[in-house]
Write an enzyme that holds these catalytic residues in place. Structure first.
Site: not given
Ligand code: TAP
Length: 479
Positions: A184, A258, A292, A389
């Protein structure tokens, strides 16, 4: 700061052939979602609707998991590694061939500068598939037992900051190890995952080996809680990661997470300052700081603080903010209004708590979602901008006197994903790397990625490693 102008985009968007709507990719075909629900994906730099995309409900997720299970049983799970490798090499080559188109698509949907999408994201995506293709027929030498076996069906959920690169980090090792996948993508950046689905068709990948279910958080939740998923790989926020870990407690599922970060980028007085300033800029402003492992806390040794600050401000004055499709752009658009609101809120809190905010003069476009590269000085460790963050182009600057103080401040965070050290002394680099509680420590560089290197966090930055030989471990059961 460069003034924003609508320069003609040399990497014209005409090289992408956008459809007006996209279905789900299930069992090798694009299909309609069962309940017909669609959502719009928008360009964050122009607010133009790029396409309508299917929103997968639980029945669609079920169909995709069933397709992945069948493909695992009938083809992929028992296919000799050398044959799986052929498909992965083919996919890698098609990604290279379609590289310009994928870069433009990524830039349009995400808002990142085309130069980064073209020179960093997409080449790394191809490199990842080449690298794991090489492992597919050598798994017994990977150090995970004599006859390692795939888990089965992997459910993978990725964020919006590096849409296609995160897809590659997830899909390439999973397929190399013999798993099938349901992935997804993030709601705001589904387009390159859907282009990847076309690439799977082009590569004649057996149906069901890769399935792409687009949608929002509820779709991700339906996937990770699905009873027939054997392995979950999640990249995203720490809050959602914790919820996933809770939801799978006591089930057969294996999980790798991650999550977020708040990396320290540490500059010692003996560092080459010009080089360090480039590393600071790259550390926090690369990809608008939607990284991240971004170097979002700068720790500068007191004796060079003024020099580093002056040089950093000068350099920030040369950054071009604007049209992501312009090759001269350094800083593109913020991915979504929600993310922009979060960056604004935390920056306002930074000022309210007493830190001093600075940006170079900068005209931001009226349409789209923008935030100027920003630094905060006078930051204390108690400030929210030093602890949380922000995931945007905002740098919190702190100082230190001794290496021990630098370590104490760098480690004073619930996260532990990455860190950077700038110094001439090799012995200090080794000493710091040993003491820093961070999965990745860069020395005299920052934000450098390679498919051969493992990547992952300590503490609340998650567990498990992606990349390198280590990245296979999550997708193999030991025997
Ligand atoms: P999230 O809101 O956690 O979303 C990540 C993914 O999970 C999206 O596809 C999201 O869908 C989905 N999601 C949301 N709620 C969910 C649930 N209850 N169950 C399963 N999946 C769910 O994070 P984001 O805002 O997209 O990304 C930013 C975060 O990712 C930051 O904290 C960043 O540090 C972290 N990040 C970490 C890494 C590594 S390698 N550690 C790399 C990149 C990013 P939707 O998009 O539709 O909400």
């Amino acid at each position: 700061m460069g003034k924003f102008e609508y320069a003609p985009a040399p990497e014209s968007r005409s090289i992408v052939d956008l459809r007006s709507s996209y279905g789900l990719f299930v069992d090798g075909e694009f299909v309609e979602p069962k309940d017909g629900r669609m959502f719009k994906t928008v360009s964050p730099s122009s607010e133009e609707v790029l396409a309508e995309v299917a929103e997968a409900g639980p029945q669609d997720v079920d169909r995709a998991v069933a397709a992945a299970r069948t493909a695992f049983k009938k083809t992929w799970g028992s296919m000799p590694g050398r044959d799986r490798a052929k498909y992965l090499y083919r996919i890698a080559r098609i990604i290279q061939e379609r590289g310009r188109e994928l870069a433009v698509l990524e830039s349009l949907d995400n808002g990142k500068p085309i130069r980064e999408a073209r020179d960093v994201d997409i080449p790394l995506v191809a490199a990842h598939f080449f690298y794991y293709a090489g492992w597919a027929d050598k798994l017994e030498y990977a150090g995970f037992g004599a006859d390692p076996k795939p888990h089965g069906v992997a459910g993978q959920v990725i964020p919006w900051n590096f849409p296609m690169l995160m897809l590659a980090w997830k899909i390439a090792p999973a397929l190399a190890a013999g798993n099938t996948v349901v992935l997804k993508p993030a709601e705001t950046t589904p387009l390159t995952a859907l282009a990847f689905a076309e690439i799977c068709q082009q590569a004649d990948l057996p149906p069901g080996v890769v399935n792409i279910v687009t949608g929002a958080g509820a779709t991700g939740q339906a996937l990770v809680t699905h009873a027939d998923v054997d392995k979950i790989a999640f990249t995203g926020s720490t809050d959602v990661g914790k919820a996933i870990a809770r939801s799978v407690a006591g089930t057969k599922k294996r999980v790798t997470l991650e999550l977020g970060g708040k990396a320290a980028n540490i500059v010692f007085e003996d560092a080459p300052i010009d080089q360090a300033v480039e590393g600071i800029v790259n550390g926090i402003f690369f990809n608008q700081g939607h990284v991240c492992c971004a170097g979002s806390r700068l720790l500068v040794q007191e004796s060079v603080y003024e020099e580093v600050l002056a040089s950093l401000k000068r350099r920030m004055g040369t950054l071009n903010v604007g049209d992501p499709l312009d090759k001269n752009t350094d800083i593109g658009a913020i991915n979504s209004p929600q993310q922009l609101a979060k960056i604004r809120m935390l920056s306002d809190v930074g000022e309210q708590e007493g830190a001093e905010r600075w940006s170079a003069p900068c005209d931001l476009p009226e349409r789209g979602y923008w935030f100027p590269p920003t630094i905060f000085t006078g930051v204390s460790q108690a400030h929210r901008i030093a602890r949380e963050e922000i995931f945007g182009p905002v740098l919190s600057i702190l100082t230190f006197r001794t290496p021990a103080e630098a370590i104490e401040k760098a480690n004073n965070t619930p996260f532990g994903l990455s860190a950077g050290v700038w110094t001439e002394k090799g012995s200090r680099i080794l000493w710091m790397a040993d003491k820093l509680r961070a999965g990745v420590v860069w020395a005299n560089t920052f934000n450098r990625f390679d498919p051969t290197s493992p990547f992952g966090g300590y503490k609340e930055s998650g567990y498990g490693r992606e990349g390198g030989r280590h990245g296979l471990e999550a997708y193999l059961a030991k025997h």
